[in-house]
Design an enzyme around this catalytic site. Structure first.
Site, PDB file in Angstrom:
ATOM      1  N   LYS A 140     -39.059   9.675  19.912  1.00 40.24           N
ATOM      2  CA  LYS A 140     -38.438  10.927  19.475  1.00 40.24           C
ATOM      3  C   LYS A 140     -38.224  11.862  20.669  1.00 40.24           C
ATOM      4  O   LYS A 140     -39.058  11.930  21.573  1.00 40.24           O
ATOM      5  CB  LYS A 140     -39.321  11.590  18.416  1.00 40.24           C
ATOM      6  N   SER A 168     -37.923  15.829  10.630  1.00 42.45           N
ATOM      7  CA  SER A 168     -37.083  16.040  11.793  1.00 42.45           C
ATOM      8  C   SER A 168     -36.919  14.771  12.630  1.00 42.45           C
ATOM      9  O   SER A 168     -36.093  14.716  13.531  1.00 42.45           O
ATOM     10  CB  SER A 168     -37.699  17.138  12.682  1.00 42.45           C
ATOM     11  N   SER A 210     -42.357  15.178   8.904  1.00 35.55           N
ATOM     12  CA  SER A 210     -41.337  14.588   9.759  1.00 35.55           C
ATOM     13  C   SER A 210     -41.567  13.161  10.220  1.00 35.55           C
ATOM     14  O   SER A 210     -40.703  12.584  10.873  1.00 35.55           O
ATOM     15  CB  SER A 210     -41.087  15.483  10.966  1.00 35.55           C
TER      16      SER A 210
END
Length: 509
Positions: free
Chosen positions: A104, A180, A204
């Protein structure tokens, strides 16, 4: 074509410079697991270079569908070549040797941008890896690419950034992959890498995993270091694996566990962890287990299709040997869950900027607001964070983490005491009570997110596992919640459920 020109350019340079020999048979990377890859390395079926090249070619062909990735590691093939040479010399594979992973874009990765999806950090290249990235590399993993995310990790609803736009759900491109960590979710689901990393402040890891038919581990707060990760609310933040199987998630998690002096909260894990979590991958692990059904999170405003999948999951758990305790009631649950959120973004972010970014022009949240954003959603959230500090809601109890905040401690004690009274091994509920939202209606259709309710505040671990699909080919997940540091129990239960149902299937890109 690939929408992101940087990804396209790096792919082009990388692939043109690739001089790897071809495997005897073309590599089908679809649903490959870590153990299968290591078996192939040992048998000589293919090498790490050949596998890495196969993933890069797949990304070049298919990432235009989802817009899941932001940056390709230009050194990935060279790293793979070094790992192949090491294996040829030693005959020994490290735990994650030659395993390409997706990271990420809020996790510091040396030599690659770490933007958190923002304009302010668009050209920020960390000087060194976050400790967890160091551990993964030491275990032999190859950081293949960075993934798109909701800007500053603000949104559980969708994954839109100023730097790379909006990520789509590979199972149905009209829908969100959640947020996210939606880029990691979409890319791992699409088989762009073997495993992925997400971060979870409230949803997330588990939201995108549920929306993308993945296994997502939100581990106990304190089990894994968060140092070198752009924070949202550090008192909540957890980093963890997002994978296609429980076994792969366990292998990735296992490498990252450990005390980090730079992240004091990990000191709470001392003496409570294992070096070998794979021992808990027990196929009949549900036999004799007692599992409570938290109806407060599975009865209200539930989509009928999600409801049907969850009820079938309970039948499956029963048929696999578990004893279902239904309902599982927690005295005062509705009151305990209130006023748990605290806004610490300003303080946490400014500490990160001072520690890692070290620029005179980007020191404060006001600087971030001044630089601006292309996302209207992020703009609203930045304004909210700038004007609010402390606990959301009516309570004036001081904010703290799960080990020091009296409201959080009370919530956790109530959960664990109720579990103890019924001798439960875990509690289950749908990860989301509703289907993924349409991308163009993500705010009005956002509802049913159960991930935010318990574990981010209590600190307890919660794992999501695929439980089937609704109309529109949209995935759904079931969540297993455990006691603090009960990862061994959750691995056993989640693995047994996964092996007994096999709901995971790849998207048809």
């Amino acid at each position: 074509m690939i929408r992101n020109p940087l990804v396209f350019l790096l792919l082009l340079v990388t692939l043109l410079g690739c001089k790897t020999s071809e495997p005897a048979e073309p590599i089908d990377v679809t649903e490959l697991t870590i153990s299968e890859i290591h078996d192939a390395y040992k048998s000589g079926t293919f090498t790490a270079q050949q596998l890495t090249k196969a993933y890069l070619e797949r990304i070049a062909l298919l990432d235009s569908n989802t817009n899941a990735l932001t940056t390709i590691n230009p050194e990935a093939l060279d790293i793979a070549k070094q790992l192949d040479a090491e294996f040829e010399k030693t005959g020994v594979l490290r735990p994650l040797q030659g395993i390409p992973i997706i990271v990420k874009d809020n996790i510091n990765t040396e030599g690659m941008p770490t933007t958190a999806g923002s304009l302010a950090l668009a050209d920020y290249f960390p000087e060194e890896d976050a400790p967890i990235i160091k551990k993964l590399k030491q275990a032999g993993a190859i950081v293949l690419a960075k993934s798109n995310m909701a800007e500053w990790a603000f949104s559980p609803m969708h994954s839109e950034s100023s730097t790379h736009g909006t990520t789509r759900n590979p199972y149905n491109l009209d829908y969100v992959p959640a947020g996210s960590s939606g880029g990691t979710g979409a890319s791992v689901a699409s088989n762009f890498g073997t495993a992925g990393l997400g971060t979870d402040t409230g949803n997330s890891i588990r939201g995108p995993s549920s929306h993308n038919a993945l296994v997502g581990f939100r581990t106990t707060l304190g089990l894994i270091s968060r140092t070198g990760i752009v924070p949202l609310y550090l008192r909540n933040d957890v980093v963890g694996p997002m994978c296609r199987t429980v076994e792969d998630a366990t292998r990735v998690m296992e490498v990252m566990v450990g005390v980090d002096p730079e992240d004091p909260i990990t000191e709470h894990s001392r003496g409570k962890t294992y070096t070998d979590y794979r021992q808990f991958l027990v196929k009949d692990g549900l036999k004799g287990a007692r599992i409570g059904v938290l109806r407060e999170l599975s009865e209200h405003e539930v989509d009928p299709e999600i409801k049907a999948l969850f009820e079938q999951a309970l039948l499956d758990l029963d048929s696999l040997g578990a004893e279902i305790v239904d309902p599982f009631d927690v005295p005062g649950f509705d009151t305990l869950r209130q006023d748990q959120w605290c806004a610490t973004f300003k303080k946490d972010l400014e500490h990160f900027l001072a520690t890692y970014v070290k620029r005179d022009t980007i020191q404060t949240l006001e600087d971030i607001v001044r630089i601006g954003t292309k996302s209207e959603f992020a703009k609203q959230r930045l304004s909210s964070q700038k004007d609010h500090d402390g606990r959301w809601g009516d309570s004036d109890v001081p904010c703290g983490d799960a080990y020091h905040d009296i409201k959080r401690i009370a919530f956790r004690k109530a959960m664990e005491n109720a579990m103890d009274s019924l001798k439960l091994d875990a509690v289950v509920y749908p990860s989301w009570n509703n289907k993924p939202a349409h991308i163009d209606k993500f705010q009005e259709e956002y509802r049913g997110d159960n991930n935010q309710v318990i574990s981010p505040h209590t600190g307890q671990p919660a794992f999501t596992v695929p439980m089937g699909y609704t109309s529109g080919n949209l995935p759904a997940g079931i969540q297993f919640l455990g006691r603090m540091y009960a990862e061994p129990v959750l691995i056993k239960l989640a693995y047994s459920y996964e092996q007994g149902t096999h709901h995971r299937k790849p998207p048809k890109l």
